[in-house]
Write a protein that holds these residues in place. Structure first.
Motif, PDB file in Angstrom:
ATOM      1  N   HIS A 239     -28.781 -24.783 -21.175  1.00  0.00           N
ATOM      2  CA  HIS A 239     -29.588 -25.514 -20.209  1.00  0.00           C
ATOM      3  C   HIS A 239     -29.930 -24.668 -18.988  1.00  0.00           C
ATOM      4  O   HIS A 239     -31.040 -24.774 -18.451  1.00  0.00           O
ATOM      5  CB  HIS A 239     -28.873 -26.791 -19.800  1.00  0.00           C
ATOM      6  CG  HIS A 239     -28.621 -27.717 -20.950  1.00  0.00           C
ATOM      7  ND1 HIS A 239     -29.639 -28.312 -21.664  1.00  0.00           N
ATOM      8  CD2 HIS A 239     -27.466 -28.121 -21.536  1.00  0.00           C
ATOM      9  CE1 HIS A 239     -29.127 -29.060 -22.618  1.00  0.00           C
ATOM     10  NE2 HIS A 239     -27.816 -28.966 -22.572  1.00  0.00           N
ATOM     11  N   HIS A 240     -29.006 -23.849 -18.529  1.00  0.00           N
ATOM     12  CA  HIS A 240     -29.311 -23.017 -17.359  1.00  0.00           C
ATOM     13  C   HIS A 240     -30.434 -22.035 -17.680  1.00  0.00           C
ATOM     14  O   HIS A 240     -31.337 -21.820 -16.856  1.00  0.00           O
ATOM     15  CB  HIS A 240     -28.053 -22.272 -16.896  1.00  0.00           C
ATOM     16  CG  HIS A 240     -27.069 -23.152 -16.181  1.00  0.00           C
ATOM     17  ND1 HIS A 240     -27.169 -23.443 -14.840  1.00  0.00           N
ATOM     18  CD2 HIS A 240     -25.977 -23.821 -16.629  1.00  0.00           C
ATOM     19  CE1 HIS A 240     -26.179 -24.249 -14.478  1.00  0.00           C
ATOM     20  NE2 HIS A 240     -25.439 -24.492 -15.555  1.00  0.00           N
ATOM     21  N   GLU A 241     -30.402 -21.454 -18.861  1.00  0.00           N
ATOM     22  CA  GLU A 241     -31.462 -20.528 -19.257  1.00  0.00           C
ATOM     23  C   GLU A 241     -32.803 -21.259 -19.387  1.00  0.00           C
ATOM     24  O   GLU A 241     -33.851 -20.724 -19.000  1.00  0.00           O
ATOM     25  CB  GLU A 241     -31.093 -19.850 -20.575  1.00  0.00           C
ATOM     26  CG  GLU A 241     -29.929 -18.874 -20.475  1.00  0.00           C
ATOM     27  CD  GLU A 241     -28.571 -19.545 -20.341  1.00  0.00           C
ATOM     28  OE1 GLU A 241     -27.610 -18.854 -19.927  1.00  0.00           O
ATOM     29  OE2 GLU A 241     -28.468 -20.758 -20.638  1.00  0.00           O
ATOM     30  N   CYS A 242     -32.751 -22.471 -19.926  1.00  0.00           N
ATOM     31  CA  CYS A 242     -33.977 -23.258 -20.040  1.00  0.00           C
ATOM     32  C   CYS A 242     -34.532 -23.612 -18.666  1.00  0.00           C
ATOM     33  O   CYS A 242     -35.751 -23.565 -18.435  1.00  0.00           O
ATOM     34  CB  CYS A 242     -33.713 -24.522 -20.849  1.00  0.00           C
ATOM     35  SG  CYS A 242     -33.431 -24.222 -22.617  1.00  0.00           S
ATOM     36  N   PHE A 243     -33.657 -23.986 -17.745  1.00  0.00           N
ATOM     37  CA  PHE A 243     -34.107 -24.268 -16.385  1.00  0.00           C
ATOM     38  C   PHE A 243     -34.701 -23.028 -15.730  1.00  0.00           C
ATOM     39  O   PHE A 243     -35.706 -23.117 -15.017  1.00  0.00           O
ATOM     40  CB  PHE A 243     -32.954 -24.817 -15.537  1.00  0.00           C
ATOM     41  CG  PHE A 243     -32.870 -26.313 -15.522  1.00  0.00           C
ATOM     42  CD1 PHE A 243     -33.800 -27.076 -14.832  1.00  0.00           C
ATOM     43  CD2 PHE A 243     -31.847 -26.962 -16.191  1.00  0.00           C
ATOM     44  CE1 PHE A 243     -33.726 -28.459 -14.817  1.00  0.00           C
ATOM     45  CE2 PHE A 243     -31.760 -28.354 -16.192  1.00  0.00           C
ATOM     46  CZ  PHE A 243     -32.703 -29.102 -15.494  1.00  0.00           C
ATOM     47  N   ASP A 244     -34.089 -21.883 -15.946  1.00  0.00           N
ATOM     48  CA  ASP A 244     -34.633 -20.644 -15.365  1.00  0.00           C
ATOM     49  C   ASP A 244     -36.058 -20.413 -15.854  1.00  0.00           C
ATOM     50  O   ASP A 244     -36.959 -20.079 -15.071  1.00  0.00           O
ATOM     51  CB  ASP A 244     -33.748 -19.451 -15.731  1.00  0.00           C
ATOM     52  CG  ASP A 244     -32.408 -19.460 -15.006  1.00  0.00           C
ATOM     53  OD1 ASP A 244     -32.271 -20.212 -14.021  1.00  0.00           O
ATOM     54  OD2 ASP A 244     -31.504 -18.719 -15.451  1.00  0.00           O
TER      55      ASP A 244
END
Length: 337
Positions: A193-198
């Motif tokens: 999720h953090h990578e997707c948010f980035d």
């Protein structure tokens, strides 16, 4: 099957018999109602006439209306899944037309997607997507379809990066291509999720204020809230994603079908975050335009879920200011296509 109501805040979960008011508002809402351009095209297709579909897609291509073109291709392919005679006639009459090639490619991907043999079936669709992409070198929509195809066929990262570069060369802020890339990123590393948010935040920062890409972080927030997997995302990041989509929604008139899917997504996210006043505002802006997404990702009755949430959000007392609630539910349906 996901327990739909377990994915929603407690104020939505209470079992009840639908009220007379709820039954009345159901008559006001149509799920995925076509806009004024698409509606007569679907009526004609139901009669076996492909001419209006050909004219509509040729118009979107000629005017470089890529977001409209993407939506119409998707809707026409969905219609052709149960009523394909008009498309077969169109393909026979114009086998090399870039518009009929694109609808046929979308239909082939859609038909392969639910199969346990999806990856194998999709490999046979590649020539059709390639032909559609060659039909008009400006068009990003075949490249969105190619990105979806790559996710379904489990293509490698390097190949997907090549597809992505080709897509953004044609349309740097095409929402459909960004959604396809986001889905690939999420599926290639579950819980990322953090990578997707980035990815979503950077895309939104680079996009114009009225671009649908501004809603990409909210779409990532939806995935996070319904996934229940991966590291925790700070509440501030979820609120920032919702705020960006709220600002986008405010740029369009109420009851406008163009941002309807974004507003439906936003209403769900805001309700899950406990921002009930903001959710009410989006529900007013949605008007009669309920959309399958996001409701069909968590329910077999997307319209019913939309109507229940609308009724419950309207009836619920507001949370104290400054104390919004946050929750994560079970997973949304696999195979977000």
């Amino acid at each position: 099957m996901v327990d739909t109501m377990a994915l929603l805040p407690p104020f939505i979960r209470a079992a009840r018999t639908p009220s007379a008011a709820a039954r009345h508002v159901a008559d006001e809402v149509l799920l995925d109602a076509p806009d004024a351009r698409l509606a007569p095209v679907l009526v004609a297709a139901a009669r076996g006439d492909h001419g209006p579909a050909a004219a509509l897609l040729a118009e979107t291509r000629g005017r470089a209306e890529w977001e409209d073109r993407d939506r119409y291709v998707t809707r026409l392919a969905a219609f052709a899944r149960s009523r394909s005679e008009w498309l077969e006639t169109w393909r026979a009459a114009a086998p090399h037309d870039p518009d009929t090639l694109l609808v046929a490619a979308q239909l082939a991907v859609d038909r392969a997607w639910p199969s346990p043999a999806r990856a194998e079936l999709l490999r046979g669709v590649s020539p059709l997507i390639t032909a559609a992409a060659r039909g008009d070198g400006r068009d990003p929509v075949p490249w969105r379809l190619a990105l979806d195809h790559a996710r379904g066929s489990r293509a490698g990262h390097r190949y997907v990066e090549e597809l992505w570069e080709a897509a953004v060369r044609r349309a740097p802020h095409h929402y459909g291509c960004h959604v396809a890339a986001l889905r690939y990123l999420a599926s290639s590393w579950h819980g990322s999720h953090h990578e997707c948010f980035d990815f979503a935040d950077l895309a939104a920062q680079d996009a114009p204020p009225d671009s649908l890409v501004q809603a990409l972080p909210a779409r990532t927030a939806f995935s996070y809230l319904t996934d229940g997997c991966g590291p925790r995302v700070p509440r501030a990041r979820l609120d920032a994603a919702a705020d960006r989509a709220v600002a986008l929604s405010a740029r369009f008139p109420a009851a406008d079908p163009w941002p309807a899917e974004v507003r439906n997504l936003l209403a769900y996210v805001l309700a899950r975050l406990g921002r009930l006043e903001d959710a009410r505002g989006q529900l007013l802006l949605i008007g009669p335009h309920a959309t399958s997404f996001p409701w069909d990702r968590v329910s077999d009755d997307p319209l019913g879920l939309f109507l229940r949430l609308r009724e419950d959000v309207r009836a619920a007392p507001l949370a104290p200011s400054g104390h919004p609630r946050e929750g994560r539910g079970g997973r949304a349906r696999a195979g977000d296509h």
